[in-house]
Design an enzyme around this catalytic site. Structure first.
Site, PDB file in Angstrom:
ATOM      1  N   LYS A 105       0.827  -1.217   0.000  1.00 54.34           N
ATOM      2  CA  LYS A 105       0.000   0.000   0.000  1.00 54.34           C
ATOM      3  C   LYS A 105       0.860   1.267   0.000  1.00 54.34           C
ATOM      4  O   LYS A 105       0.580   2.208  -0.739  1.00 54.34           O
ATOM      5  CB  LYS A 105      -0.941   0.011   1.225  1.00 54.34           C
ATOM      6  CG  LYS A 105      -1.917  -1.156   1.269  1.00 54.34           C
ATOM      7  CD  LYS A 105      -2.978  -0.981   2.350  1.00 54.34           C
ATOM      8  CE  LYS A 105      -2.447  -1.005   3.755  1.00 54.34           C
ATOM      9  NZ  LYS A 105      -1.870  -2.312   4.176  1.00 54.34           N
ATOM     10  N   ARG A 141      -9.904   0.213   8.802  1.00 48.19           N
ATOM     11  CA  ARG A 141      -9.413  -1.144   9.034  1.00 48.19           C
ATOM     12  C   ARG A 141     -10.467  -1.984   9.734  1.00 48.19           C
ATOM     13  O   ARG A 141     -10.241  -3.155   9.980  1.00 48.19           O
ATOM     14  CB  ARG A 141      -8.176  -1.083   9.926  1.00 48.19           C
ATOM     15  CG  ARG A 141      -6.864  -1.311   9.200  1.00 48.19           C
ATOM     16  CD  ARG A 141      -5.764  -1.177  10.234  1.00 48.19           C
ATOM     17  NE  ARG A 141      -4.519  -1.777   9.903  1.00 48.19           N
ATOM     18  CZ  ARG A 141      -3.476  -1.124   9.420  1.00 48.19           C
ATOM     19  NH1 ARG A 141      -3.572   0.154   9.109  1.00 48.19           N
ATOM     20  NH2 ARG A 141      -2.351  -1.759   9.240  1.00 48.19           N
ATOM     21  N   ARG A 163      11.360  -6.722   5.724  1.00 47.07           N
ATOM     22  CA  ARG A 163      11.156  -5.298   5.437  1.00 47.07           C
ATOM     23  C   ARG A 163      12.014  -4.416   6.353  1.00 47.07           C
ATOM     24  O   ARG A 163      12.116  -4.653   7.548  1.00 47.07           O
ATOM     25  CB  ARG A 163       9.676  -4.967   5.645  1.00 47.07           C
ATOM     26  CG  ARG A 163       9.308  -3.541   5.299  1.00 47.07           C
ATOM     27  CD  ARG A 163       7.855  -3.416   5.017  1.00 47.07           C
ATOM     28  NE  ARG A 163       7.025  -3.359   6.205  1.00 47.07           N
ATOM     29  CZ  ARG A 163       5.727  -3.045   6.184  1.00 47.07           C
ATOM     30  NH1 ARG A 163       5.146  -2.771   5.030  1.00 47.07           N
ATOM     31  NH2 ARG A 163       5.031  -3.023   7.285  1.00 47.07           N
ATOM     32  N   ARG A 167      10.921  -2.435  11.921  1.00 51.19           N
ATOM     33  CA  ARG A 167       9.817  -2.057  12.802  1.00 51.19           C
ATOM     34  C   ARG A 167       9.554  -3.119  13.863  1.00 51.19           C
ATOM     35  O   ARG A 167       9.590  -4.308  13.569  1.00 51.19           O
ATOM     36  CB  ARG A 167       8.549  -1.834  11.968  1.00 51.19           C
ATOM     37  CG  ARG A 167       8.519  -0.474  11.297  1.00 51.19           C
ATOM     38  CD  ARG A 167       7.439  -0.362  10.263  1.00 51.19           C
ATOM     39  NE  ARG A 167       6.140  -0.837  10.677  1.00 51.19           N
ATOM     40  CZ  ARG A 167       5.033  -0.723   9.938  1.00 51.19           C
ATOM     41  NH1 ARG A 167       5.105  -0.118   8.754  1.00 51.19           N
ATOM     42  NH2 ARG A 167       3.886  -1.185  10.351  1.00 51.19           N
ATOM     43  N   ARG A 186      -0.900  -9.435  13.408  1.00 55.33           N
ATOM     44  CA  ARG A 186      -1.446  -8.440  12.468  1.00 55.33           C
ATOM     45  C   ARG A 186      -2.214  -9.129  11.340  1.00 55.33           C
ATOM     46  O   ARG A 186      -3.245  -8.626  10.895  1.00 55.33           O
ATOM     47  CB  ARG A 186      -0.313  -7.583  11.881  1.00 55.33           C
ATOM     48  CG  ARG A 186       0.222  -6.568  12.879  1.00 55.33           C
ATOM     49  CD  ARG A 186       1.591  -6.068  12.471  1.00 55.33           C
ATOM     50  NE  ARG A 186       1.554  -5.168  11.343  1.00 55.33           N
ATOM     51  CZ  ARG A 186       2.604  -4.965  10.541  1.00 55.33           C
ATOM     52  NH1 ARG A 186       3.723  -5.623  10.710  1.00 55.33           N
ATOM     53  NH2 ARG A 186       2.500  -4.112   9.548  1.00 55.33           N
TER      54      ARG A 186
HETATM   55  P1  AMP Z   1       0.550   0.223   9.178  1.00 54.65           P
HETATM   56  O1  AMP Z   1       1.771   1.050   9.025  1.00 54.65           O
HETATM   57  O2  AMP Z   1      -0.586   0.675   8.309  1.00 54.65           O
HETATM   58  O3  AMP Z   1       0.823  -1.256   9.056  1.00 54.65           O
HETATM   59  O4  AMP Z   1       0.015   0.455  10.693  1.00 54.65           O
HETATM   60  C1  AMP Z   1       0.839   0.117  11.804  1.00 54.65           C
HETATM   61  C2  AMP Z   1      -0.015  -0.073  13.044  1.00 54.65           C
HETATM   62  O5  AMP Z   1      -0.732   1.139  13.343  1.00 54.65           O
HETATM   63  C3  AMP Z   1      -1.111  -1.129  12.933  1.00 54.65           C
HETATM   64  O6  AMP Z   1      -0.624  -2.449  13.172  1.00 54.65           O
HETATM   65  C4  AMP Z   1      -2.064  -0.674  14.030  1.00 54.65           C
HETATM   66  O7  AMP Z   1      -1.568  -0.976  15.322  1.00 54.65           O
HETATM   67  C5  AMP Z   1      -2.018   0.843  13.869  1.00 54.65           C
HETATM   68  N1  AMP Z   1      -3.033   1.335  12.920  1.00 54.65           N
HETATM   69  C6  AMP Z   1      -2.830   1.956  11.714  1.00 54.65           C
HETATM   70  N2  AMP Z   1      -3.984   2.270  11.118  1.00 54.65           N
HETATM   71  C7  AMP Z   1      -4.971   1.839  11.953  1.00 54.65           C
HETATM   72  C8  AMP Z   1      -6.391   1.848  11.904  1.00 54.65           C
HETATM   73  N3  AMP Z   1      -7.056   2.382  10.849  1.00 54.65           N
HETATM   74  N4  AMP Z   1      -7.064   1.306  12.949  1.00 54.65           N
HETATM   75  C9  AMP Z   1      -6.428   0.777  14.006  1.00 54.65           C
HETATM   76  N5  AMP Z   1      -5.095   0.721  14.127  1.00 54.65           N
HETATM   77  C10 AMP Z   1      -4.350   1.250  13.114  1.00 54.65           C
END
Ligand code: AMP
Length: 215
Positions: A11, A91, A126, A159, A170
């Site tokens: 993404k 999400r 990653r 990360r 996740r």
């Molecule tokens: P990402 O970088 O999009 O993988 O997001 C990293 C982490 O941020 C996720 O594993 C969640 O803990 C949190 N997060 C990001 N976006 C959301 C969302 N829309 N709802 C809930 N948690 C989120």
């Protein structure tokens, strides 16, 4: 527009391409949260423990964060219409409801479809630059010098939530809470095969969104 797909589906990479080619404001909730954690804000403090263990941050925190962000000028076109790309939001079904309640339902949802075994390989390898955001991968896209960003010489990070335990969590969370959005958005869904080279994925996305290829 909304970008939908499992963690590691690509993404962020597609979003960068869309910003360059279509000129749209990119709102990544993951990036926003990581910036909030780094800056030590109240939202960052609330979010950190959820993020580190690969759990979702509560809906009310996320909805407030996005509602505030999309009210800013850079999320409106010259004619005053909403114009932004959501990456990592919604999400959950309640987050999708919150968009609808605010009249922010998407015109298009780009769904990056990638098999789970590929996702796991992508996520474990990653690495990314915390300074400029450039993504790397230990096997598929290694930096020229170990641990150093090719673009800005920042120190690459692995990360906390890209370790094996949080990755599994996740992906389970994605299957249970986020994957149902594919059905929810069936009417506006553009399904893209995300298991291709990054350039080919972007080309397919641009063709689907605008009907043209990258120059
Ligand atoms: P990402 O970088 O999009 O993988 O997001 C990293 C982490 O941020 C996720 O594993 C969640 O803990 C949190 N997060 C990001 N976006 C959301 C969302 N829309 N709802 C809930 N948690 C989120």
């Amino acid at each position: 527009m909304i970008l939908l797909g499992a963690p590691g589906a690509g993404k962020g990479t597609v979003a960068k391409g869309l910003v360059d080619h279509v000129g749209v404001t990119h709102l990544s909730t993951g990036d926003m949260l990581r910036a909030a954690v780094k800056a030590g804000t109240e939202v960052g403090k609330q979010a950190q423990s959820f993020m580190d263990r690969g759990a979702l941050v509560p809906d009310e925190v996320m909805v407030a964060l996005i509602a505030e962000r999309v009210s800013q000028d850079d999320c409106l076109s010259e004619s005053g219409a909403n114009r932004f790309l959501l990456d990592g939001f919604p999400r959950t079904l309640p987050q999708a409801d919150a968009l609808d309640e605010r009249g922010l339902g998407p015109q298009a949802v780009i769904y990056l479809d990638v098999p789970t075994d590929i996702i796991v390989r992508r996520l474990t390898g990653r690495r990314s630059c915390p300074d400029c955001g450039t993504p790397f991968h230990v096997d598929f896209k290694p930096p020229k010098a170990d641990g150093v960003c090719d673009v800005c010489e920042g120190t690459l990070v692995h990360r906390a939530d890209d370790q094996e335990g949080p990755i599994r969590k996740r992906l389970d969370t994605y299957t249970a809470q986020t994957a149902p959005l594919v059905q929810r958005y069936a009417d506006v869904l553009l399904t893209i095969d995300g298991n291709q080279a990054p350039g080919a994925v972007l080309e397919a996305v641009l063709a689907a969104v605008t009907g043209r290829s990258p120059e």
